[in-house]
Enzyme design. Structure first.
Site, short mmCIF file in Angstrom:
data_model
loop_
_atom_site.label_atom_id
_atom_site.label_comp_id
_atom_site.label_asym_id
_atom_site.label_seq_id
_atom_site.Cartn_x
_atom_site.Cartn_y
_atom_site.Cartn_z
N CYS A 12 0.86 -1.18 0.00
CA CYS A 12 0.00 0.00 0.00
C CYS A 12 0.90 1.24 0.00
O CYS A 12 2.12 1.13 0.14
CB CYS A 12 -0.91 0.01 1.22
SG CYS A 12 -0.01 0.13 2.80
N HIS A 42 5.36 -4.78 8.89
CA HIS A 42 5.40 -6.13 9.42
C HIS A 42 5.71 -7.15 8.32
O HIS A 42 4.83 -7.91 7.85
CB HIS A 42 4.08 -6.46 10.13
CG HIS A 42 4.01 -5.88 11.50
ND1 HIS A 42 2.85 -5.45 12.09
CD2 HIS A 42 4.99 -5.64 12.41
CE1 HIS A 42 3.11 -4.97 13.31
NE2 HIS A 42 4.40 -5.09 13.52
N HIS A 82 3.43 2.34 11.60
CA HIS A 82 2.26 2.12 12.46
C HIS A 82 1.92 3.30 13.35
O HIS A 82 0.95 3.25 14.10
CB HIS A 82 2.50 0.88 13.33
CG HIS A 82 3.03 -0.28 12.56
ND1 HIS A 82 4.37 -0.60 12.51
CD2 HIS A 82 2.39 -1.17 11.76
CE1 HIS A 82 4.54 -1.66 11.73
NE2 HIS A 82 3.37 -2.02 11.26
N HIS A 132 -0.70 -4.32 19.40
CA HIS A 132 -0.25 -3.85 18.09
C HIS A 132 0.30 -2.42 18.23
O HIS A 132 -0.27 -1.60 18.94
CB HIS A 132 -1.41 -3.87 17.10
CG HIS A 132 -1.00 -3.70 15.67
ND1 HIS A 132 -0.71 -2.46 15.12
CD2 HIS A 132 -0.82 -4.61 14.68
CE1 HIS A 132 -0.39 -2.62 13.85
NE2 HIS A 132 -0.43 -3.90 13.55
N GLU A 134 0.22 0.15 16.31
CA GLU A 134 -0.72 1.22 15.92
C GLU A 134 -1.69 1.51 17.05
O GLU A 134 -1.96 2.67 17.38
CB GLU A 134 -1.48 0.82 14.65
CG GLU A 134 -2.42 1.91 14.16
CD GLU A 134 -3.16 1.54 12.89
OE1 GLU A 134 -4.22 2.14 12.63
OE2 GLU A 134 -2.69 0.65 12.15
N THR A 170 -6.49 0.86 11.57
CA THR A 170 -6.71 0.93 10.12
C THR A 170 -6.65 -0.42 9.41
O THR A 170 -7.11 -0.54 8.28
CB THR A 170 -5.68 1.86 9.46
OG1 THR A 170 -4.36 1.35 9.69
CG2 THR A 170 -5.78 3.27 10.02
N CYS A 198 -8.30 1.63 6.47
CA CYS A 198 -7.73 2.35 5.32
C CYS A 198 -8.24 1.72 4.02
O CYS A 198 -8.63 0.55 3.98
CB CYS A 198 -6.21 2.34 5.38
SG CYS A 198 -5.43 0.78 4.93
N SER A 225 1.95 -9.70 10.51
CA SER A 225 1.19 -8.67 9.79
C SER A 225 -0.29 -8.81 10.08
O SER A 225 -0.93 -9.80 9.71
CB SER A 225 1.45 -8.81 8.29
OG SER A 225 0.51 -8.07 7.54
N SER A 270 1.88 -5.19 3.37
CA SER A 270 3.30 -5.02 3.69
C SER A 270 4.17 -6.09 3.03
O SER A 270 5.34 -6.24 3.37
CB SER A 270 3.50 -5.06 5.22
OG SER A 270 2.92 -6.23 5.78
#
Length: 303
Positions: A12, A42, A82, A132, A134, A170, A198, A225, A270
């Site tokens: 992405c 990740h 993240h 995580h 994020e 996201t 996202c 991931s 990723s």
């Protein structure tokens, strides 16, 4: 055997930009120690490829970004895609480190939404994955951000009558957050919702849900991931009977694959395109009966 490459798949924009920023930092600061505070994205092959550019990574299970900073004493610190909390940024600056922020713009947007809501006196329910990075960065914004990891997380909340905003990590599953948001809506009908999955994550998951008559889906991605794991979850919930999450073509077993007639292939946001294409190429060889030896990963082709 029919091989079906799923579109879209792979990197992405946030991942592409984070990797490019890390490599640019290495080029512009030769000889300066550079450390990534956790995996920049990740995928272990990306981390190993960046190590060839003398960018080291520190990441220990159970340790927060704030704790990991204790292991960096000099040079440049790269904050991962993240996101990074204010506390981590300020600690790095106090240590005299040069800070490079590779946070994804979508992650930054979620952090801004949460911070603005908190400033207005709103309680925030944040749907994410426990541990995580994020989620860690968002939860550090305020004690008024409440993590929602599953339905049981709602049982301890006492927010009746409060102004409530609900948002999410996201890279969550569109099915998973829809279910949790329905539960929140029933308990707190006054809650407002900002769905922050996202676009890259959403369209990859939707592409999986649209697959028909597939015997096996192979997801190419790192087991760390979240977006890759969610692709696997979405596939199973969508009725695909067999789903395989692998890091590279090295993990394929030709003997076990010959019984499948239609194999679809996708990859997490990723995952390097090179790794996914290598898997697709090997599957075509298996279908043709010409595979002799599984290929090794060439780190020079990762970035």
């Amino acid at each position: 055997m029919e091989i079906i490459p799923v579109v879209p798949r792979g990197y992405c924009k946030g991942v592409t930009q984070a990797i490019a920023l890390a490599r640019k930092t290495a080029r512009e600061h030769p000889g300066v120690p550079i450390t990534m505070l956790g995996m920049i994205v990740h995928n272990r092959y990306v981390v190993e490829a960046l190590a060839l550019d003398h960018i080291r990574c520190i990441d220990h299970p159970g340790k927060t970004r704030l704790q990991l900073l204790d292991e960096i004493e000099e040079g440049i610190v790269i904050f991962t895609a993240h996101g990074v909390s204010r506390q981590v940024m300020e600690k790095a600056q106090r240590k005299g480190l040069i800070c490079v922020d590779a946070s994804c713009s979508d992650v930054r947007k979620t952090q801004q939404i949460v911070a603005q809501a908190i400033a207005l006196g709103t309680e925030v329910l944040y749907i994410g994955k426990q541990g995580h990075p994020e989620a860690e960065a968002v939860l550090a914004i305020s004690d008024h951000v409440h993590p929602i990891y599953h339905k049981a997380s709602l049982e301890t909340l006492q927010l009746d009558g409060c102004d409530i905003l609900v948002t999410n990590q996201t890279t969550m599953s569109i099915l998973e957050i829809a279910d949790l948001m329905d539960c929140i809506r029933q308990r707190y009908p006054q809650a407002r919702f900002e769905k922050e999955i996202c676009n890259a994550t959403r369209i990859r998951q939707q592409a999986i849900r649209q697959l028909r008559d597939v015997d096996l889906l192979i997801v190419v991605g790192d087991p760390h991931s979240n977006n890759s794991n969610k692709l696997k979850d979405i596939a199973l919930q969508s009725g695909i009977r067999d789903v395989l999450l692998i890091e590279s073509a090295e993990q394929l077993n030709p003997q076990q694959l010959t019984c499948f007639e239609r194999i679809a292939v996708t990859s997490g946001a990723s995952t390097p395109t090179y790794l996914t294409q290598q898997v697709i190429d090997v599957l075509h060889q298996i279908a043709a009966g010409t595979v002799n030896e599984l290929p090794r990963v060439d780190l020079s082709r990762i970035l």
